[in-house]
Design a protein around this motif. Structure first.
Motif, PDB file in Angstrom:
ATOM      1  N   LYS A 128     -19.991  26.034 -77.091  1.00  0.00           N
ATOM      2  CA  LYS A 128     -19.436  26.956 -76.112  1.00  0.00           C
ATOM      3  C   LYS A 128     -19.577  28.398 -76.608  1.00  0.00           C
ATOM      4  O   LYS A 128     -20.005  29.277 -75.855  1.00  0.00           O
ATOM      5  CB  LYS A 128     -17.960  26.621 -75.853  1.00  0.00           C
ATOM      6  N   ASN A 131     -23.225  29.439 -76.413  1.00  0.00           N
ATOM      7  CA  ASN A 131     -23.623  29.744 -75.039  1.00  0.00           C
ATOM      8  C   ASN A 131     -23.072  31.090 -74.577  1.00  0.00           C
ATOM      9  O   ASN A 131     -23.750  31.845 -73.879  1.00  0.00           O
ATOM     10  CB  ASN A 131     -23.202  28.631 -74.081  1.00  0.00           C
ATOM     11  N   GLN A 132     -21.830  31.399 -74.985  1.00  0.00           N
ATOM     12  CA  GLN A 132     -21.249  32.694 -74.630  1.00  0.00           C
ATOM     13  C   GLN A 132     -22.029  33.829 -75.289  1.00  0.00           C
ATOM     14  O   GLN A 132     -22.277  34.864 -74.660  1.00  0.00           O
ATOM     15  CB  GLN A 132     -19.775  32.750 -75.043  1.00  0.00           C
ATOM     16  N   LYS A 134     -25.199  33.729 -76.228  1.00  0.00           N
ATOM     17  CA  LYS A 134     -26.486  33.818 -75.530  1.00  0.00           C
ATOM     18  C   LYS A 134     -26.345  34.593 -74.223  1.00  0.00           C
ATOM     19  O   LYS A 134     -27.205  35.401 -73.873  1.00  0.00           O
ATOM     20  CB  LYS A 134     -27.043  32.421 -75.244  1.00  0.00           C
ATOM     21  N   GLN A 135     -25.257  34.327 -73.503  1.00  0.00           N
ATOM     22  CA  GLN A 135     -25.003  35.030 -72.241  1.00  0.00           C
ATOM     23  C   GLN A 135     -24.824  36.523 -72.483  1.00  0.00           C
ATOM     24  O   GLN A 135     -25.361  37.344 -71.739  1.00  0.00           O
ATOM     25  CB  GLN A 135     -23.767  34.436 -71.550  1.00  0.00           C
ATOM     26  N   LYS A 136     -24.075  36.884 -73.527  1.00  0.00           N
ATOM     27  CA  LYS A 136     -23.871  38.298 -73.840  1.00  0.00           C
ATOM     28  C   LYS A 136     -25.192  38.977 -74.197  1.00  0.00           C
ATOM     29  O   LYS A 136     -25.446  40.109 -73.771  1.00  0.00           O
ATOM     30  CB  LYS A 136     -22.876  38.457 -74.995  1.00  0.00           C
ATOM     31  N   GLU A 138     -28.177  38.095 -73.220  1.00  0.00           N
ATOM     32  CA  GLU A 138     -28.947  38.213 -71.980  1.00  0.00           C
ATOM     33  C   GLU A 138     -28.419  39.360 -71.123  1.00  0.00           C
ATOM     34  O   GLU A 138     -29.198  40.123 -70.542  1.00  0.00           O
ATOM     35  CB  GLU A 138     -28.918  36.890 -71.201  1.00  0.00           C
ATOM     36  N   ASP A 139     -27.090  39.503 -71.057  1.00  0.00           N
ATOM     37  CA  ASP A 139     -26.494  40.619 -70.319  1.00  0.00           C
ATOM     38  C   ASP A 139     -26.960  41.954 -70.904  1.00  0.00           C
ATOM     39  O   ASP A 139     -27.339  42.870 -70.160  1.00  0.00           O
ATOM     40  CB  ASP A 139     -24.963  40.554 -70.361  1.00  0.00           C
ATOM     41  N   ARG A 177     -23.735  43.727 -65.469  1.00  0.00           N
ATOM     42  CA  ARG A 177     -24.953  42.938 -65.298  1.00  0.00           C
ATOM     43  C   ARG A 177     -25.377  42.910 -63.826  1.00  0.00           C
ATOM     44  O   ARG A 177     -26.560  43.045 -63.519  1.00  0.00           O
ATOM     45  CB  ARG A 177     -24.752  41.513 -65.824  1.00  0.00           C
TER      46      ARG A 177
END
Length: 189
Positions: A128, A131-132, A134-136, A138-139, A177
């Motif tokens: 988790k 993934n968070q 990775k999301q940051k 990408e943002d 984003r």
């Protein structure tokens, strides 16, 4: 932990393992007789725990256990004959396989199961967090691309482009984003 796969060619061992898993509140249990059958089942669904009662008809089970532990988030418990325990345990422990010696008694299995459950919870938290992150990342990439477009198309400084995105996000009550994606659509596409 909710879903478990038992791989054993002996019916009495499947029953023993299933009873113990049910006692640990693992209610979705599938039992198969071979590694081949287990591989097919794994293509169809994911499991939190895989218990392998080695040896099996088509494989020893050790290679399969190592493969699953290395390539999935599932916890793997491998039960092996006592005369092979030390050697197989030494080989499998680097991959995260929990190895137990047969004959398996209830107390040893229960302790190993509790370790697997604990490790699974820790692994889920790490996935988790990963993934968070990775999301940051990408943002940040999308926001930086949008800033570059604002700099090149509107001749803004980096600081002003950043402020522009922040203000738009605040005014529109959306994320930076989302504003950045809108900017990308406007200037790229």
């Amino acid at each position: 932990m909710d879903r478990a796969l038992i791989v054993s060619c002996l019916e009495k061992n499947k029953i023993f393992l299933a009873d113990n898993l049910l006692a640990a509140s693992i209610n979705h249990i599938i039992a198969v007789q071979s590694c081949g059958e287990a591989r097919r089942t794994l293509l169809e669904r994911d499991f939190d725990l895989i218990v392998i009662d080695a040896p099996l008809r088509d494989e020893s089970g050790e290679e399969f256990a190592r493969h699953i532990a290395s390539n999935s988030a599932a916890q793997v418990i491998l039960a092996v004959k006592s005369e092979f325990f030390e050697a197989i345990s030494a080989i499998c422990e680097d991959d995260g396989v929990l190895t137990i010696s047969k004959p398996v008694n209830k107390a040893v299995f229960w302790t190993t199961l509790k370790l697997a459950i604990s490790a699974q919870h820790r692994l889920q938290r790490m996935y988790k967090e990963n993934n968070q992150l990775k999301q940051k990342i990408e943002d940040i990439r999308i926001i930086d691309r949008a800033k570059c477009l604002l700099i090149s198309h509107l001749s803004l400084s980096e600081k002003d482009a950043h402020k522009f995105i922040e203000k738009q996000a605040m005014d529109m009550r959306v994320s930076k984003r989302e504003v950045s994606e809108s900017i990308l659509k406007t200037y790229e596409g």
